[in-house]
Design an enzyme around this catalytic site. Structure first.
Site, mmCIF file in Angstrom:
data_model
loop_
_atom_site.group_PDB
_atom_site.id
_atom_site.type_symbol
_atom_site.label_atom_id
_atom_site.label_comp_id
_atom_site.label_asym_id
_atom_site.label_seq_id
_atom_site.Cartn_x
_atom_site.Cartn_y
_atom_site.Cartn_z
ATOM 1 N N TRP A 101 0.831 -1.204 0.000
ATOM 2 C CA TRP A 101 0.000 0.000 0.000
ATOM 3 C C TRP A 101 0.862 1.250 0.000
ATOM 4 O O TRP A 101 0.540 2.239 -0.680
ATOM 5 C CB TRP A 101 -0.976 -0.005 1.169
ATOM 6 C CG TRP A 101 -1.960 -1.139 1.089
ATOM 7 C CD1 TRP A 101 -2.111 -2.153 1.982
ATOM 8 C CD2 TRP A 101 -2.910 -1.378 0.037
ATOM 9 N NE1 TRP A 101 -3.103 -3.009 1.559
ATOM 10 C CE2 TRP A 101 -3.603 -2.562 0.379
ATOM 11 C CE3 TRP A 101 -3.237 -0.721 -1.151
ATOM 12 C CZ2 TRP A 101 -4.615 -3.092 -0.434
ATOM 13 C CZ3 TRP A 101 -4.249 -1.253 -1.953
ATOM 14 C CH2 TRP A 101 -4.914 -2.412 -1.596
ATOM 15 N N ASP A 171 -1.454 6.595 6.391
ATOM 16 C CA ASP A 171 -2.558 5.713 6.019
ATOM 17 C C ASP A 171 -2.778 4.754 7.189
ATOM 18 O O ASP A 171 -1.931 3.920 7.482
ATOM 19 C CB ASP A 171 -2.168 4.945 4.747
ATOM 20 C CG ASP A 171 -3.180 3.876 4.339
ATOM 21 O OD1 ASP A 171 -4.174 3.670 5.066
ATOM 22 O OD2 ASP A 171 -2.962 3.241 3.287
ATOM 23 N N LYS A 195 -11.866 -1.762 6.801
ATOM 24 C CA LYS A 195 -11.017 -2.683 7.554
ATOM 25 C C LYS A 195 -11.504 -2.744 9.010
ATOM 26 O O LYS A 195 -11.790 -3.803 9.517
ATOM 27 C CB LYS A 195 -9.552 -2.237 7.502
ATOM 28 C CG LYS A 195 -9.006 -2.007 6.108
ATOM 29 C CD LYS A 195 -8.843 -3.295 5.305
ATOM 30 C CE LYS A 195 -8.731 -3.070 3.808
ATOM 31 N NZ LYS A 195 -7.568 -2.353 3.348
HETATM 32 C C1 LIG Z 1 -7.065 -1.920 2.039
HETATM 33 C C2 LIG Z 1 -6.032 -0.869 2.139
HETATM 34 C C3 LIG Z 1 -5.903 0.144 1.180
HETATM 35 C C4 LIG Z 1 -6.759 0.205 -0.067
HETATM 36 O O1 LIG Z 1 -8.054 0.497 0.264
HETATM 37 P P1 LIG Z 1 -9.188 0.762 -0.828
HETATM 38 O O2 LIG Z 1 -10.263 1.392 -0.011
HETATM 39 O O3 LIG Z 1 -9.546 -0.559 -1.406
HETATM 40 O O4 LIG Z 1 -8.636 1.691 -1.838
HETATM 41 C C5 LIG Z 1 -4.942 1.105 1.385
HETATM 42 N N1 LIG Z 1 -4.147 1.083 2.458
HETATM 43 C C6 LIG Z 1 -4.234 0.128 3.401
HETATM 44 C C7 LIG Z 1 -3.329 0.157 4.580
HETATM 45 C C8 LIG Z 1 -5.180 -0.873 3.278
HETATM 46 O O5 LIG Z 1 -5.257 -1.845 4.202
#
Ligand SMILES: *Cc1c(COP(=O)(O)O)cnc(C)c1O
Length: 360
Positions: A101, A171, A195
Site C-alpha cells: 500500500w 494511512d 477494515k
Molecule cells: C485496504 C487498504 C488500502 C486500499 O483500500 P481501498 O479502499 O480498497 O482503496 C490502502 N491502504 C491500506 C493500509 C489498506 O489496508
C-alpha cells in the site's frame, strides 16, 4: 442464522450489535418511515446522523479543533492521488516503503512530482519496519508519508518516524481506532473504513486546517480538492450516506466499549493469544519481526504450501473463514480487528492446536 468467525482483512467483521441495530432500523429509521438508504442527505434526520458521527469520532480520537474530519469516497486508494495533488506545493515528498500500500501510494505520487523512497523494508519481504529515527528527509519535502499498519504483511509502526519537522501523512486504514493516537503529530490521518470501522465506500480523512487550501496542483478536479469537501462539511455532493450511518453506529459502539484505551487493551490481549501460540508452535510460524508485529493483521505459515491450503480449507469447514493470506504472499493471515470477539481468536488457536497435532 449462524455467523462464522470472519478473519477477512477487509471488508471485515463488524460488531454484531451494530448490524442488529441497523437491521431494526432498516425499514423505518426512527419514525421517519424510510430507510437511511432512501433519505435525502440534506434532510434533518441525516444531518443529525453525520454530525453525530463526526462528534463521536472527535471524542474517541480526541481530535483538536484545528483539524477537519472529512467523510469521502474513492477508497484509501484515491487518497494516494489526493494527497500529492493537495499537498505537493514544492512537488517533493518522502515515502517510507513498508509494503504494497505504501508502494502504491509512492507510485501514484511519482505522477505528480518527485517522490523519494527514503526507507524501505522490501529487502526482507516487508517483514519489519525500518529504523526511522534519523532518515534522510529531503529539505524541501512537502510531507513524509507512511502506511502505519501494513495489512498484507502484518507490521505496524510502534513509534512514528522522526520527520525532522516535516508534515506526517499516515494511512491508518487497517489500524483506525484500534488504539489511542496523538492526532497533533500528524498533518493528515486517513483510512478506508472497510477494515476496522464500517462498510466499504467511505474513507475518513482527518486533516490539519492549514493544509486545506486552494493552492493545489494545476488540473486538480474539484472533487479531489480537500477544500471542496471541507467547505461543505462533507456534503458537497451526495456522500456515501448509508456507510457513514454505519460508521456512526460503530463509533457509538466503541464509546460504549470504553473508548480507544480499552480497545487497545482488548486488542493486545487478543493478539497475545495468537502470537503466544505461534511462538511455541512446532508447525506454525509468524512471519514478522516480533517488535513490529501488528495487533490487527497476523500472518503465519506452516512452511508447506499444501499444508497451508489444507489448513485454510479445514478452518473454513470449522467456521473460521477468510484465513488465506494475501494473494501476493501466500500462507495464512488472521485479521483480528476491533469487532473480532476474543472467543474468535480462542477458537482459531484451539483449531490450530488440533491441526498441529493431526499434521505434525
Ligand atoms: C485496504 C487498504 C488500502 C486500499 O483500500 P481501498 O479502499 O480498497 O482503496 C490502502 N491502504 C491500506 C493500509 C489498506 O489496508
Amino acid at each position: 442464522m449462524s455467523r462464522v468467525y470472519n478473519f477477512s482483512a477487509g471488508p471485515a467483521v463488524l460488531p454484531e450489535e451494530v448490524l442488529r441495530e441497523a437491521a431494526d432500523e432498516m425499514l423505518d429509521y426512527k419514525g421517519t418511515g424510510m430507510s437511511v438508504m432512501e433519505m435525502s442527505h440534506r434532510s434533518k434526520a441525516y444531518d443529525t446522523i453525520i454530525k453525530e458521527a463526526e462528534a463521536d469520532l472527535r471524542e474517541l480520537m480526541n481530535i483538536p479543533d484545528n483539524y477537519k474530519v472529512l467523510f469521502l469516497q474513492g477508497g484509501a486508494s484515491q487518497q494516494f492521488a489526493m494527497i500529492p495533488m493537495n499537498l505537493m506545493k514544492n512537488k517533493v515528498a518522502d515515502y517510507i516503503i513498508t509494503g504494497q500500500w505504501a508502494k502504491k501510494a509512492y507510485q501514484e505520487a511519482c505522477l505528480y512530482g518527485k517522490a523519494n523512497k527514503i526507507a524501505s523494508s522490501e529487502d526482507k519481504t516487508f517483514s519489519y519496519i525500518p529504523d526511522c529515527s534519523d532518515l534522510p528527509i529531503s529539505e524541501d519535502a512537502d510531507y513524509v508519508y507512511i502506511c502505519e499498519n501494513n495489512t498484507i504483511y502484518g507490521t505496524k509502526y510502534k513509534e512514528l518516524p522522526n520527520t525532522k519537522g516535516k508534515i506526517l501523512v499516515s494511512d491508518v486504514s487497517s489500524c483506525f481506532l484500534s488504539e489511542p493516537v496523538d492526532v497533533t503529530k500528524y498533518g493528515v490521518i486517513y483510512g478506508g473504513v472497510q477494515k476496522n470501522i464500517g462498510p466499504a465506500g467511505v474513507v475518513i480523512v482527518i486533516i490539519r486546517e492549514d493544509l486545506i487550501t486552494d493552492d493545489v496542483l494545476p488540473g486538480t478536479p474539484t472533487m479531489l480538492k480537500y477544500k471542496t469537501h471541507a467547505d461543505a462539511d462533507s456534503l458537497y455532493n451526495t456522500p456515501p450516506a448509508y456507510g457513514i450511518y454505519i460508521c456512526g453506529k460503530v463509533f457509538k459502539w466503541l464509546k460504549k466499549m470504553g473508548g480507544l484505551s480499552v480497545m487497545k487493551e482488548r486488542n493486545e490481549k487478543k493478539a497475545k493469544i495468537l502470537y503466544d501460540f505461534l511462538d511455541q508452535s512446532k508447525l506454525f510460524k509468524g512471519t514478522v519481526e516480533k517488535k513490529d508485529r501488528s495487533l490487527m493483521n497476523v500472518p503465519f505459515v506452516t512452511g508447506s504450501e499444501e499444508l497451508d491450503a489444507k489448513f485454510v480449507k479445514e478452518a473454513k469447514e470449522a467456521g473460521l473463514e477468510n484465513l488465506k493470506g494475501h494473494r501476493t504472499v501466500g500462507g495464512m493471515r488472521a485479521s483480528i480487528y476491533n469487532a473480532m470477539p476474543i472467543e474468535g481468536v480462542e477458537a482459531l488457536v484451539a483449531f490450530m492446536k488440533k491441526f498441529e497435532e493431526e499434521n505434525l
